[in-house]
Scaffold this active site. Structure first.
Site, PDB file in Angstrom:
ATOM      1  N   CYS A   1      -3.474   8.362   3.356  1.00 18.41           N
ATOM      2  CA  CYS A   1      -3.060   7.728   2.448  1.00 18.41           C
ATOM      3  C   CYS A   1      -4.311   7.997   1.435  1.00 18.41           C
ATOM      4  CB  CYS A   1      -2.838   6.194   2.377  1.00 18.41           C
ATOM      5  SG  CYS A   1      -4.167   5.256   3.302  1.00 18.41           S
TER       6      CYS A   1
ATOM      7  N   GLU B   1       0.814  -1.031  -0.041  1.00 17.30           N
ATOM      8  CA  GLU B   1       0.046  -0.079  -0.005  1.00 17.30           C
ATOM      9  C   GLU B   1       0.924   1.227   0.081  1.00 17.30           C
ATOM     10  OE1 GLU B   1      -3.412  -0.090  -0.117  1.00 17.30           O
ATOM     11  OE2 GLU B   1      -3.326  -2.343   0.172  1.00 17.30           O
TER      12      GLU B   1
HETATM   13  P1  NAP Z   1       8.367   4.938   4.629  1.00 16.86           P
HETATM   14  O1  NAP Z   1       9.439   5.825   4.998  1.00 16.86           O
HETATM   15  O2  NAP Z   1       8.425   4.103   3.477  1.00 16.86           O
HETATM   16  O3  NAP Z   1       8.323   3.934   5.982  1.00 16.86           O
HETATM   17  C1  NAP Z   1       7.355   2.898   6.130  1.00 16.86           C
HETATM   18  C2  NAP Z   1       7.678   1.808   6.997  1.00 16.86           C
HETATM   19  O4  NAP Z   1       8.690   1.036   6.369  1.00 16.86           O
HETATM   20  C3  NAP Z   1       8.305   2.480   8.331  1.00 16.86           C
HETATM   21  O5  NAP Z   1       7.832   1.500   9.339  1.00 16.86           O
HETATM   22  C4  NAP Z   1       9.777   2.318   8.160  1.00 16.86           C
HETATM   23  O6  NAP Z   1      10.369   1.980   9.552  1.00 16.86           O
HETATM   24  C5  NAP Z   1       9.923   0.773   7.652  1.00 16.86           C
HETATM   25  N1  NAP Z   1      11.178   0.801   6.558  1.00 16.86           N
HETATM   26  C6  NAP Z   1      11.994   1.764   5.842  1.00 16.86           C
HETATM   27  N2  NAP Z   1      12.928   1.141   5.346  1.00 16.86           N
HETATM   28  C7  NAP Z   1      12.840  -0.348   5.648  1.00 16.86           C
HETATM   29  C8  NAP Z   1      13.510  -1.435   5.334  1.00 16.86           C
HETATM   30  N3  NAP Z   1      14.656  -1.305   4.605  1.00 16.86           N
HETATM   31  N4  NAP Z   1      13.362  -2.676   5.951  1.00 16.86           N
HETATM   32  C9  NAP Z   1      12.125  -2.739   6.689  1.00 16.86           C
HETATM   33  N5  NAP Z   1      11.425  -1.719   6.936  1.00 16.86           N
HETATM   34  C10 NAP Z   1      11.653  -0.571   6.326  1.00 16.86           C
HETATM   35  O7  NAP Z   1       6.891   5.597   4.845  1.00 16.86           O
HETATM   36  P2  NAP Z   1       6.390   6.574   5.747  1.00 16.86           P
HETATM   37  O8  NAP Z   1       7.261   7.860   5.824  1.00 16.86           O
HETATM   38  O9  NAP Z   1       6.294   6.082   7.121  1.00 16.86           O
HETATM   39  O10 NAP Z   1       4.919   6.696   5.263  1.00 16.86           O
HETATM   40  C11 NAP Z   1       4.515   7.735   4.296  1.00 16.86           C
HETATM   41  C12 NAP Z   1       3.933   6.985   2.993  1.00 16.86           C
HETATM   42  O11 NAP Z   1       3.034   6.066   3.321  1.00 16.86           O
HETATM   43  C13 NAP Z   1       3.297   8.077   2.050  1.00 16.86           C
HETATM   44  O12 NAP Z   1       4.026   8.151   0.950  1.00 16.86           O
HETATM   45  C14 NAP Z   1       2.064   7.655   2.105  1.00 16.86           C
HETATM   46  O13 NAP Z   1       1.458   7.722   0.957  1.00 16.86           O
HETATM   47  C15 NAP Z   1       2.219   6.092   2.140  1.00 16.86           C
HETATM   48  N6  NAP Z   1       0.928   5.571   2.931  1.00 16.86           N
HETATM   49  C16 NAP Z   1       0.005   4.572   2.064  1.00 16.86           C
HETATM   50  C17 NAP Z   1      -0.902   4.150   2.798  1.00 16.86           C
HETATM   51  C18 NAP Z   1      -1.842   3.038   1.737  1.00 16.86           C
HETATM   52  O14 NAP Z   1      -2.740   2.631   2.479  1.00 16.86           O
HETATM   53  N7  NAP Z   1      -1.669   3.157   0.758  1.00 16.86           N
HETATM   54  C19 NAP Z   1      -1.166   4.393   4.038  1.00 16.86           C
HETATM   55  C20 NAP Z   1      -0.596   5.180   4.900  1.00 16.86           C
HETATM   56  C21 NAP Z   1       0.625   5.698   4.230  1.00 16.86           C
HETATM   57  P3  NAP Z   1      11.368   3.331  10.123  1.00 16.86           P
HETATM   58  O15 NAP Z   1      10.338   4.229  10.365  1.00 16.86           O
HETATM   59  O16 NAP Z   1      11.831   2.523  11.192  1.00 16.86           O
HETATM   60  O17 NAP Z   1      12.218   3.867   9.158  1.00 16.86           O
END
Ligand code: NAP
Length: 524
Positions: A296, A257
């Site tokens: 999102c 997602e």
């Molecule tokens: P993100 O930076 O991609 O992080 C998401 C998750 O991934 C966090 O728990 C992060 O952990 C983890 N992560 C990062 N690198 C990783 C790796 N190499 N291995 C395992 N886990 C890893 O996203 P965000 O800033 O939290 O969220 C914002 C984005 O999410 C926006 O672009 C939004 O569109 C999207 N979103 C989509 C939905 C949907 O349902 N489609 C819902 C909500 C948000 P850490 O925090 O520890 O780095």
């Protein structure tokens, strides 16, 4: 105020003594907690969860798993107030925004508990009708679902620490798979407290729930072919995870997602004083400001016919200007800060990028807005910003760059459904699009034009003014996810969400044997 220590819950116990990332209140920058900074044995923890949690959950019937979900929901409900308080403090959420997350978690668990009850005392789920495979009905086929024998690894974004976990966990646990959940570290306080409540409630078998209270950058290395990786977050991280060699080599099932440039289309038939206009305006302004636009499903592109452009822009701008920004712990504040300093930097640079293709209608891009209840220049605040595309057809960033904050762009169009559809599709696939019209032909043309690019379409009209939940609300009964840019995943949607955590198998054999095994024998 005491600084809390977030610990992981692995191998059926709390662990992690090393201090990691600092969590702050994004309105005051006060330090709230420190995450688990230990290098955890995730491979070992996954093996433990597969062996203990998996076997215990598979031994339960759907009805028993549903009972467990019901108790989980009740436990969270009993702890609702402290959970809401932690979401206000760590998420920059107003109380309303925090309720959206916490109550969402409580209700999605309850919804799947209700669904699970209807599946009864079975452990096997039939998929469709039985099929005669030979010349006589003696040789019979039946598709069935059984739980995968791995762990559902749930990695979540920062914006919904409670609901993001619960909506995935409800489906996985009902399917019979143990879960290992990892919240975004910056807002992990509510997710950690949620886990603590559930562990203390003692309603799940050992190994059914594991929690990573810090970074998990090496978890993909430890995944096996029966595991499911369910990820919510940015497209960049999604690409890293789904293209990890171990994930590819073992064909690990992955559900993503990700980003979405959600569209809202106002029909040319909607007069300024129509009910459908009121619904449209209410939904757009709510979506832009609820959770400070960090949803999102929030609308990012607003398609408005030239005929009502001036009035519509003026009204949205007026409503946005009336939003009181500040410390979300205060009752009269309508919008809090974004969740982190880096999120604020992303919002500012994203708006600057969109402004290369758009004019400013209202808001103060890049500047600190007037705030209430905040000391000096503390906190990660940004005003709601409304832009207008110069040329929606030739624009690029407006259709491809998601500003994850309180910003949306009005895109004028002629009123033609085909033109609007072509521009909506430039988003490259989204979670949800909304169409506001009382004209059946226009609505139908939009559905035909854009459904291929979306997981959900929300049709707003005067008839549903008092009933519609808004495009931003994800319901357990309808699918959540979308093709292309949105990640290509699908969650929820009643039983559809449960089957992501199960293996579909076609069983072929003698009819009585197949019907007995799959529990599909017709009742005589
Ligand atoms: P993100 O930076 O991609 O992080 C998401 C998750 O991934 C966090 O728990 C992060 O952990 C983890 N992560 C990062 N690198 C990783 C790796 N190499 N291995 C395992 N886990 C890893 O996203 P965000 O800033 O939290 O969220 C914002 C984005 O999410 C926006 O672009 C939004 O569109 C999207 N979103 C989509 C939905 C949907 O349902 N489609 C819902 C909500 C948000 P850490 O925090 O520890 O780095």
């Amino acid at each position: 105020m005491t600084i809390e220590r977030i610990r992981s819950y692995l191998f059926g116990e709390w662990c992690g003594d090393k201090e990691g990332q600092t969590l702050v209140n994004p309105a005051t920058e006060e330090v709230l907690a420190r995450a688990d900074g230990s290098e955890q044995d995730l491979a070992g923890a996954l093996t433990f969860a597969r062996e203990h949690g998996g076997s215990a959950l598979r031994a339960l019937t759907f009805e028993e798993r549903a009972d467990m979900l019901g108790k989980m929901s009740a436990a969270l409900h009993a702890a609702r107030e402290p959970l809401i308080d932690s979401a206000v403090a760590n998420g920059g959420c107003t109380r309303g925004d925090a309720k959206f997350d916490v109550d969402g978690a409580i209700s999605v668990l309850a919804a799947y508990a209700e669904l699970g009850k209807t599946l009864g005392k079975k452990k096997i789920l039939a998929d469709g009708e039985g099929i005669q495979l030979g010349r006589s009905p003696r040789f019979w086929g039946q598709h069935v679902y059984l739980p995968r024998r791995g762990v559902a690894v749930l990695i979540n974004a920062f914006n919904f620490p409670a609901w993001g976990f619960a909506e995935k966990a409800a489906c996985a646990l009902l399917a019979g798979m143990p879960v290992m959940t990892k919240p975004a570290t910056a807002t992990a306080l509510t997710a950690w407290k949620t886990t603590e409540v559930l562990i203390n409630a003692n309603v799940m078998p050992k190994g059914a729930l594991s929690f990573i209270g810090g970074s998990a950058s090496r978890v993909t290395e430890a995944l096996d072919s029966q595991d499911v990786l369910a990820f919510t977050g940015s497209a960049d991280t999604a690409m890293k995870l789904r293209s990890h060699p171990n994930v590819i080599e073992r064909s690990v099932r992955v559900n993503i997602e990700a980003d979405s440039l959600n569209a809202s289309v106002l029909g040319p038939d909607v007069a300024f004083d129509a009910d459908s206009m009121q619904l449209f305006l209410r939904d757009v302004v709510r979506d832009m400001t609820q959770k400070t636009g960090q949803k999102c499903t929030a609308v990012r592109r607003i398609f408005v016919p030239q005929s009502t452009l001036k009035d519509v822009e003026g009204e949205i701008a007026a409503r946005l200007q009336a939003i009181k920004i500040g410390n979300p712990a205060l009752k009269d504040v309508n919008m809090g800060p974004v969740a982190t300093a880096s999120q604020l930097a992303d919002v500012k640079s994203g708006i600057a990028k969109l402004r290369e293709e758009a004019e400013l209608i209202s808001g103060e891009p890049g500047a600190r807005p007037q705030t209430v209840g905040v000391d000096g220049d503390k906190g990660y605040f940004h005003s709601p910003v409304l832009l207008r595309a110069r040329d929606g057809m030739s624009a690029k960033a407006i259709h491809t760059h998601e500003v994850f904050g309180p910003c949306a762009t009005v895109i004028p169009y002629s009123g033609d459904a085909e033109e609007a559809s072509a521009m909506v599709r430039k988003g490259g696939g989204g979670l949800v699009a909304s169409v506001y019209s009382d004209d059946r032909e226009f609505t139908e043309a939009m559905v035909l034009g854009i459904a291929s690019h979306h997981g959900r379409l929300y049709l707003g009209s005067g008839k549903v003014l008092e009933h519609a939940t808004g495009p931003g609300l994800v319901l357990a009964s309808c699918v959540h996810g979308g093709p292309g840019r949105a990640g290509g995943g699908e969650e929820l949607g009643g039983l559809r969400g449960v089957t992501h955590f199960m293996q579909r198998t076609a069983i072929q054999g003698s009819r009585p044997s197949v019907e007995n095994i799959s529990d599909t024998k017709p009742v005589s």
